[in-house]
Design an enzyme around this catalytic site. Structure first.
Site, PDB file in Angstrom:
ATOM      1  CG  PHE A  43      25.426  -8.770  25.911  1.00  0.00           C
ATOM      2  CD1 PHE A  43      24.714  -8.866  27.099  1.00  0.00           C
ATOM      3  CD2 PHE A  43      25.469  -9.871  25.069  1.00  0.00           C
ATOM      4  CE1 PHE A  43      24.046 -10.041  27.433  1.00  0.00           C
ATOM      5  CE2 PHE A  43      24.810 -11.049  25.395  1.00  0.00           C
ATOM      6  CZ  PHE A  43      24.091 -11.132  26.588  1.00  0.00           C
ATOM      7  CE  LYS A  67      49.566 -10.670  22.546  1.00  0.00           C
ATOM      8  NZ  LYS A  67      49.188 -10.579  21.161  1.00  0.00           N
ATOM      9  CG  HIS A 472      78.552  -2.307  23.168  1.00  0.00           C
ATOM     10  ND1 HIS A 472      78.204  -3.129  22.115  1.00  0.00           N
ATOM     11  CD2 HIS A 472      79.580  -2.927  23.805  1.00  0.00           C
ATOM     12  CE1 HIS A 472      79.000  -4.188  22.111  1.00  0.00           C
ATOM     13  NE2 HIS A 472      79.837  -4.086  23.134  1.00  0.00           N
TER      14      HIS A 472
END
Length: 499
Positions: A43, A67, A472
Site C-alpha cells: 500500500f 533516477k 586499452h
C-alpha cells in the site's frame, strides 16, 4: 493463539509479506517456488501532494529506475554537445522536453508494475493492494484504499516496508515542497529549483536537473554524502559547482512561502545559518527536499506483537538471519538497523531468507563489501571501506592509498573535464596489501565497479591488480597501473588519456 509449531494447519498463509518492494517481491516469489502459500500486502500512502504509484516499491517507481533514466537524459544532452567536436552538425538550440521525458519514464515504470503483478499471479502469490497492520500474534489486518478491512493469519511474517522521504517540520514544507517521491512523475517542468540536502538523492537529482538545462541550487547543512568517502564526495561537489550547480553551504530552511501559485509557481525560501544568526532569502519555482528517509515501521502495529525497534530511527534490529526479537517475524531491506540501504541487498536478503525458511539452505546475506554507485554527473562507484573507515579500522600507518586522475579518451576531442575523473584504492599493508576500499569517479562508474566488487570478495591484492593486463583504451585500466601513493605527495595529474 499458540506458536507456529503447535497449529500449522490453522493459518491462512505460510508467509505474509508486508511491502511489495524489491525485497518483499523477491522473498514472495522465492517462497512460492517451494510450494508455500504466500500473500503480499502493498500500500502506497500518498505524498502530501497526492502522488502515489503501483507495485514494486521505491526502486522501480520513485528511485533507481526513474533516477537512472533521467540521469541518462542529462548524459545525452552532454553527448549532443560533444558530438559537434566529432563532426556532427547539431542545431545550436537543442531543447529538452520535460513532458516527453516524464511520459517515457512513467510508461516504462507502468510496464514494470504490470510485470510484477503478472509474475506474482504466475507463481500463485496472492497480492492485495492493502495496508497491513499487526493486531495480535500471527494475525494481521489488511485495509484497502476504500477502508475495507480483512483479517489474515500466517505462520510467519516478513516486514519489508521500506522508507519514505523525511520532511523538515517547518512552515510550508508539506504544502509547497516536493520530494523525490513526486519528482519523477511531476506533470510540469520544475524550473528554477532549490534542492535541500546533501544525500546521494539530493546530488543525483541536482545533477540531472542541471543536465537538462535547469537552474539548480543545493542547500547543504554540513557535509556532502555523509557516510561516503569524503575525498570522493568533495571531488563530486567541486565538479558539480564547475558545471554551474550552485551550493549554499551551512544553511537550513526555516520557512517556505508561496509567492505565486502555478505549475510551477514561485516560492520564497527563508534559511538560517547553522553557525550564526544570519538569515537569507531566495526565490525558486520548485523546492525539492532530500534530507533523508525514515523507516515505515511506526504505524504497522509492531508494538502490538512486541517487535522491538530503535525508537530514535524506527529501524528494526535483526539477527544475522533477518529474524526480529519475535521468532515468527522477519525483516529485510532499508528498515534494518546498521545495514546497507540498497535494492540489490534487499533482493538478496529476501531470496536467501526464503531459501533458509523453506529449502533447507544455511546461506546468509553478506552485508560486507557491497558495491554501490552514485549517479551524479560524474558517476561515483565504490566498494569496501572509505578512507576514513579504513584509517579507523586499521590505523593510518597500516594503510596505503594508491590514486590517480585519468582522462577518458572520449572526452579528449571535446577537450573537457581533464583531471576530474579519479581512481583510488585503499590497501591494508599488514595483510599483503589486500584491497579494502575501491573508489572510482568517472563515466560508467557502476559498470567499472561491478567486476572489481567480485575481485574484492575474492580477496584482491595490489600485486594481483599490478599483474593484470589492462584493456586499452578504457577508463578501468587505470586500476592496473596505479603507482602513486597519497603518502608520497607526488603529482597524479594526467597530460593525456594514456597518462
Amino acid at each position: 493463539m499458540n506458536g507456529p509449531e503447535d497449529l500449522p494447519e490453522s493459518y491462512d498463509y505460510d508467509l505474509i509479506i508486508i511491502g511489495g518492494g524489491s525485497g518483499g517481491l523477491a522473498a514472495a516469489k522465492e517462497a512460492a517456488q517451494y510450494g508455500k502459500k504466500v500473500m503480499v500486502l502493498d500500500f502506497v500512502t500518498p505524498t502530501p501532494l497526492g502522488t502515489r504509484w503501483g507495485l514494486g516499491g521505491t526502486c522501480v517507481n520513485v528511485g533507481c529506475i526513474p533516477k537512472k533514466l533521467m540521469h541518462q537524459a542529462a548524459l545525452l544532452g552532454q553527448a549532443l554537445q560533444d558530438s559537434r567536436n566529432y563532426g556532427w552538425k547539431v542545431e545550436e538550440t537543442v531543447k529538452h522536453d520535460w513532458d516527453r521525458m516524464i511520459e517515457a519514464v512513467q510508461n516504462h515504470i507502468g510496464s514494470l508494475n504490470w510485470g510484477y503483478r503478472v509474475a506474482l499471479r504466475e507463481k500463485k502469490v496472492v497480492y492485495e493492494n492493502a495496508y497491513g497492520q499487526f493486531i495480535g500474534p500471527h494475525r494481521i489486518k489488511a485495509t484497502n484504499n476504500k477502508g475495507k478491512e480483512k483479517i489474515y493469519s500466517a505462520e510467519r511474517f516478513l516486514i519489508a516496508t521500506g522508507e519514505r522521504p523525511r520532511y523538515l517540520g517547518i512552515p510550508g514544507d508539506k504544502e509547497y515542497c516536493i520530494s523525490s517521491d513526486d519528482l519523477f512523475s511531476l506533470p510540469y517542468c520544475p524550473g528554477k529549483t532549490l534542492i535541500v540536502g546533501a544525500s546521494y538523492v539530493a546530488l543525483e537529482c541536482a545533477g540531472f536537473l542541471a543536465g537538462i538545462g535547469l537552474d539548480v541550487t543545493v542547500m547543504v547543512r554540513s557535509i556532502l554524502l555523509r557516510g561516503f568517502d569524503q575525498d570522493m564526495a568533495n571531488k563530486i561537489g567541486e565538479h558539480m559547482e564547475e558545471h554551474g550547480i550552485k551550493f549554499i553551504r551551512q544553511f537550513v530552511p526555516i520557512k517556505v512561502e508561496q509567492i505565486e501559485a502555478g505549475t510551477p509557481g514561485r516560492l520564497r525560501v527563508v534559511a538560517q545559518s547553522t553557525n550564526s544568526e544570519e538569515i537569507i532569502e531566495g526565490e525558486y519555482n520548485t523546492v525539492l527536499l532530500a534530507i533523508g528517509r525514515d523507516a515505515c515501521t511506526r504505524k504497522i502495529g509492531l508494538e502490538t506483537v512486541g517487535v522491538k525497534i530503535n525508537e530514535k530511527t524506527g529501524k528494526i534490529p535483526v539477527t544475522d538471519e533477518e529474524q526480529t526479537n519475535v521468532p515468527y517475524i522477519y525483516a529485510i531491506g532499508d528498515i534494518l538497523e546498521d545495514k546497507v540501504e540498497l535494492t540489490p541487498v534487499a533482493i538478496q536478503a529476501g531470496r536467501l531468507l526464503a531459501q533458509r525458511l523453506y529449502a533447507g539452505s544455511t546461506v546468509k546475506c553478506d552485508y560486507e563489501n557491497v558495491p554501490t554507485t552514485v549517479f551524479t554527473p560524474l558517476e561515483y562507484g565504490a566498494c569496501g571501506l572509505s578512507e576514513e573507515k579504513a584509517v579507523e579500522k586499521f590505523g593510518e600507518e597500516n594503510i596505503e592509498v594508491y590514486h590517480s586522475y585519468f582522462w577518458p579518451l572520449e572526452w579528449t576531442i571535446p577537450s573537457r573535464d581533464n583531471n576530474k575523473c579519479y581512481a583510488k584504492i585503499i590497501c591494508n599493508t599488514k595483510d599483503n596489501e589486500r584491497v579494502v576500499g575501491f573508489h572510482v569517479l568517472g563515466p560508467n562508474a557502476g559498470e567499472v565497479t561491478q567486476g572489481f566488487a567480485a575481485a574484492l570478495k575474492c580477496g584482491l591484492t595490489k600485486k594481483q591488480l599490478d599483474s593484470t593486463i589492462g584493456i586499452h583504451p578504457v577508463c578501468a585500466e587505470v586500476f592496473t597501473t596505479l603507482s602513486v601513493t597519497k603518502r608520497s605527495g607526488a603529482s597524479i595529474l594526467q597530460a593525456g588519456c594514456u597518462g
